[in-house]
Design a protein around this motif. Structure first.
Motif, PDB file in Angstrom:
ATOM      1  N   PRO A  81      -5.275   9.126 -13.099  1.00  0.00           N
ATOM      2  CA  PRO A  81      -3.920   8.577 -12.904  1.00  0.00           C
ATOM      3  C   PRO A  81      -3.036   9.428 -11.997  1.00  0.00           C
ATOM      4  N   ILE A  82      -3.138  10.752 -12.067  1.00  0.00           N
ATOM      5  CA  ILE A  82      -2.304  11.606 -11.225  1.00  0.00           C
ATOM      6  C   ILE A  82      -2.721  11.475  -9.766  1.00  0.00           C
ATOM      7  N   ALA A  83      -4.031  11.479  -9.524  1.00  0.00           N
ATOM      8  CA  ALA A  83      -4.520  11.277  -8.158  1.00  0.00           C
ATOM      9  C   ALA A  83      -4.137   9.891  -7.658  1.00  0.00           C
ATOM     10  N   LEU A  84      -4.169   8.903  -8.541  1.00  0.00           N
ATOM     11  CA  LEU A  84      -3.813   7.539  -8.145  1.00  0.00           C
ATOM     12  C   LEU A  84      -2.351   7.463  -7.720  1.00  0.00           C
ATOM     13  N   ALA A  85      -1.448   8.045  -8.506  1.00  0.00           N
ATOM     14  CA  ALA A  85      -0.023   8.000  -8.163  1.00  0.00           C
ATOM     15  C   ALA A  85       0.243   8.684  -6.830  1.00  0.00           C
ATOM     16  N   HIS A  86      -0.354   9.851  -6.617  1.00  0.00           N
ATOM     17  CA  HIS A  86      -0.177  10.531  -5.330  1.00  0.00           C
ATOM     18  C   HIS A  86      -0.849   9.752  -4.199  1.00  0.00           C
ATOM     19  N   GLY A  87      -1.979   9.122  -4.494  1.00  0.00           N
ATOM     20  CA  GLY A  87      -2.633   8.296  -3.485  1.00  0.00           C
ATOM     21  C   GLY A  87      -1.774   7.123  -3.071  1.00  0.00           C
ATOM     22  N   VAL A  88      -1.089   6.514  -4.032  1.00  0.00           N
ATOM     23  CA  VAL A  88      -0.159   5.431  -3.722  1.00  0.00           C
ATOM     24  C   VAL A  88       0.909   5.917  -2.746  1.00  0.00           C
ATOM     25  N   LEU A  89       1.468   7.111  -2.998  1.00  0.00           N
ATOM     26  CA  LEU A  89       2.507   7.658  -2.120  1.00  0.00           C
ATOM     27  C   LEU A  89       1.948   7.942  -0.731  1.00  0.00           C
ATOM     28  N   LEU A  90       0.731   8.476  -0.649  1.00  0.00           N
ATOM     29  CA  LEU A  90       0.117   8.747   0.655  1.00  0.00           C
ATOM     30  C   LEU A  90      -0.098   7.451   1.437  1.00  0.00           C
ATOM     31  N   CYS A  91      -0.514   6.390   0.743  1.00  0.00           N
ATOM     32  CA  CYS A  91      -0.725   5.099   1.413  1.00  0.00           C
ATOM     33  C   CYS A  91       0.595   4.523   1.917  1.00  0.00           C
ATOM     34  N   LEU A  92       1.638   4.608   1.100  1.00  0.00           N
ATOM     35  CA  LEU A  92       2.948   4.124   1.527  1.00  0.00           C
ATOM     36  C   LEU A  92       3.479   4.923   2.712  1.00  0.00           C
ATOM     37  N   ALA A  93       3.233   6.233   2.708  1.00  0.00           N
ATOM     38  CA  ALA A  93       3.654   7.071   3.833  1.00  0.00           C
ATOM     39  C   ALA A  93       2.907   6.692   5.105  1.00  0.00           C
ATOM     40  N   GLU A  94       1.616   6.392   4.971  1.00  0.00           N
ATOM     41  CA  GLU A  94       0.819   6.003   6.140  1.00  0.00           C
ATOM     42  C   GLU A  94       1.283   4.654   6.691  1.00  0.00           C
ATOM     43  N   VAL A  95       1.504   3.689   5.821  1.00  0.00           N
ATOM     44  CA  VAL A  95       1.947   2.360   6.260  1.00  0.00           C
ATOM     45  C   VAL A  95       3.313   2.439   6.927  1.00  0.00           C
ATOM     46  N   GLY A  96       4.159   3.368   6.477  1.00  0.00           N
ATOM     47  CA  GLY A  96       5.516   3.457   7.008  1.00  0.00           C
ATOM     48  C   GLY A  96       5.727   4.513   8.066  1.00  0.00           C
ATOM     49  N   LYS A  97       4.667   5.035   8.646  1.00  0.00           N
ATOM     50  CA  LYS A  97       4.827   6.160   9.568  1.00  0.00           C
ATOM     51  C   LYS A  97       5.549   5.788  10.857  1.00  0.00           C
ATOM     52  N   GLN A  98       5.563   4.501  11.225  1.00  0.00           N
ATOM     53  CA  GLN A  98       6.252   4.075  12.436  1.00  0.00           C
ATOM     54  C   GLN A  98       7.643   3.514  12.154  1.00  0.00           C
ATOM     55  N   ASP A  99       8.065   3.535  10.907  1.00  0.00           N
ATOM     56  CA  ASP A  99       9.360   2.949  10.551  1.00  0.00           C
ATOM     57  C   ASP A  99      10.515   3.711  11.190  1.00  0.00           C
ATOM     58  N   THR A 100      11.495   2.933  11.637  1.00  0.00           N
ATOM     59  CA  THR A 100      12.725   3.539  12.152  1.00  0.00           C
ATOM     60  C   THR A 100      13.884   3.363  11.176  1.00  0.00           C
ATOM     61  N   ASN A 101      13.657   2.592  10.105  1.00  0.00           N
ATOM     62  CA  ASN A 101      14.689   2.410   9.079  1.00  0.00           C
ATOM     63  C   ASN A 101      14.067   2.581   7.706  1.00  0.00           C
ATOM     64  N   ARG A 102      14.906   2.592   6.692  1.00  0.00           N
ATOM     65  CA  ARG A 102      14.455   2.801   5.320  1.00  0.00           C
ATOM     66  C   ARG A 102      14.131   1.451   4.682  1.00  0.00           C
ATOM     67  N   ARG A 103      12.877   1.093   4.683  1.00  0.00           N
ATOM     68  CA  ARG A 103      12.472  -0.192   4.128  1.00  0.00           C
ATOM     69  C   ARG A 103      12.360  -0.096   2.601  1.00  0.00           C
ATOM     70  N   GLU A 104      12.693  -1.181   1.920  1.00  0.00           N
ATOM     71  CA  GLU A 104      12.572  -1.223   0.463  1.00  0.00           C
ATOM     72  C   GLU A 104      11.106  -1.092   0.057  1.00  0.00           C
ATOM     73  N   VAL A 105      10.850  -0.312  -0.995  1.00  0.00           N
ATOM     74  CA  VAL A 105       9.514  -0.141  -1.549  1.00  0.00           C
ATOM     75  C   VAL A 105       9.588  -0.449  -3.038  1.00  0.00           C
ATOM     76  N   ILE A 106       8.609  -1.237  -3.543  1.00  0.00           N
ATOM     77  CA  ILE A 106       8.613  -1.666  -4.945  1.00  0.00           C
ATOM     78  C   ILE A 106       7.238  -1.415  -5.557  1.00  0.00           C
TER      79      ILE A 106
END
Length: 346
Positions: A253-278
């Motif tokens: 579970p701890i690796a999963l939670a951090h993995g979720v954050l890493l995936c969200l960071a990767e998907v949002g690496k080109q963002d120029t604004n603060r998109r909502e995350v749920i």
């Protein structure tokens, strides 16, 4: 009154009722035809006596769960609507009988009236977490509630996760990595689990439900690796207005939670604004990881979770602190605006 299973030729009839009932998803043919006619896992039912009008309707997604070690078919109901008195009960019974355990995660007032009358069991501790939430109100919100939501949205405004990538990496278990994939394969599925209740779909379900090549919704799939061994996966629903952790599972579970954050960071690496995350979570150790990196929850934005357990005879682990819950189940996120809505909505 007969209950009919939706087919593509029924679209205009159902869309007409969807417009009257103010359910805009039912007006979107790509969603209706893909979701309800291309897989045995989801069907849409409506009652009619003349094929010219719809008396009541409901969609049901049959989700393969594990309650402990027991495989269970859970029926997620959505789009429940009755156009005349008494018709809702008939379609509700059809939902209950279509699966081993019916489930509601959210739901409208009519659904909860029927659920409470049928004495389903409600479960606490399942929270929705937001990063950079959009301000949203309901017509019934008081001025105090509106103010509380406005304060909540301001408090949940944080730097993008990509800007905190080094902090996430240093906090994560050593050797945790992510790799984006285009296809679902058997080796992604965890062979062991720390969770007592979880959605455990087989590969054919994942390929259908979280298809990475749909026109109306975009899913991105990531493999989780720990010391170069696959421990699970994460699916992100990537929309111009928001990003949602659609589904995820792993052996840790701890690796999963951090993995979720890493995936969200990767998907949002080109963002120029603060998109909502749920995302949704009921597992305290995972919740702690999310809150540490800026996610917040609000009681008025949590979704009610109920199970109809009257026909299920085995024991259900009641403590939701040991469950794995995700947000993009049923129709929770599969709603307008769809990605191709301007071209394909009737």
């Amino acid at each position: 009154m007969p209950v009919v299973e939706y087919q593509p030729e029924d679209f205009e009839l159902v869309a007409q009722t969807g417009k009257q009932a103010e359910i805009p998803a039912l007006l979107h043919r790509p969603y209706m035809d893909y979701y309800y006619t291309t897989s045995p896992y989801a069907k849409f039912y409506f009652s009619t006596d003349d094929r010219k009008s719809v008396k009541a309707m409901i969609g049901v997604e049959k989700m393969p769960f594990l309650f402990g070690e027991n495989p269970v078919t859970v029926g997620f109901g959505h789009h429940l609507y009755s156009g005349q008195q008494g018709s809702g009960g008939l379609i509700f019974v059809h939902w209950v009988k279509s699966c081993q355990v019916p489930m509601e995660f959210g739901g409208n007032e009519e659904a909860h009236r029927l659920i409470q009358g049928a004495r389903w069991e409600y479960f606490e501790g399942i929270h929705t977490y937001y990063l950079n939430p959009r301000y949203r109100t309901r017509p019934e919100d008081s001025s105090v509630t509106k103010l509380a939501k406005r304060v909540f949205c301001k408090a949940a405004t944080r730097a993008t996760l990509h800007k905190r990538l080094s902090q996430i990496t240093s906090s994560a278990p050593s050797g945790l990595e992510i790799k984006e994939e285009q296809e679902y394969t058997e080796d992604l599925l965890p062979q062991t689990s720390p969770f007592t209740v979880r959605f455990a779909p087989p590969i054919d379900y994942l390929k259908w439900r979280y298809n990475t090549n749909l026109s109306f919704v975009k899913y991105r799939l990531f493999r989780l690796l720990l010391s170069e061994e696959t421990i699970g996966y994460v699916v992100i629903n990537d929309h111009p207005l928001r990003r949602v952790v659609a589904h995820c599972d792993a052996t840790d579970p701890i690796a999963l939670a951090h993995g979720v954050l890493l995936c969200l960071a990767e998907v949002g690496k080109q963002d120029t604004n603060r998109r909502e995350v749920i995302l949704a979570s009921s597992f305290p150790a995972m919740q702690e990881v999310y809150t540490r990196f800026g996610f917040v929850t609000h009681p008025n934005l949590d979704r009610k979770f109920a199970l109809g357990l009257q026909r299920y005879k085995a024991e259900v682990p009641r403590d939701t602190a040991q469950w794995l819950v995700n947000y993009d189940w049923g129709d929770i996120v599969l709603r307008p605006p769809f990605l191709d809505e301007s071209e394909a909505t009737s």
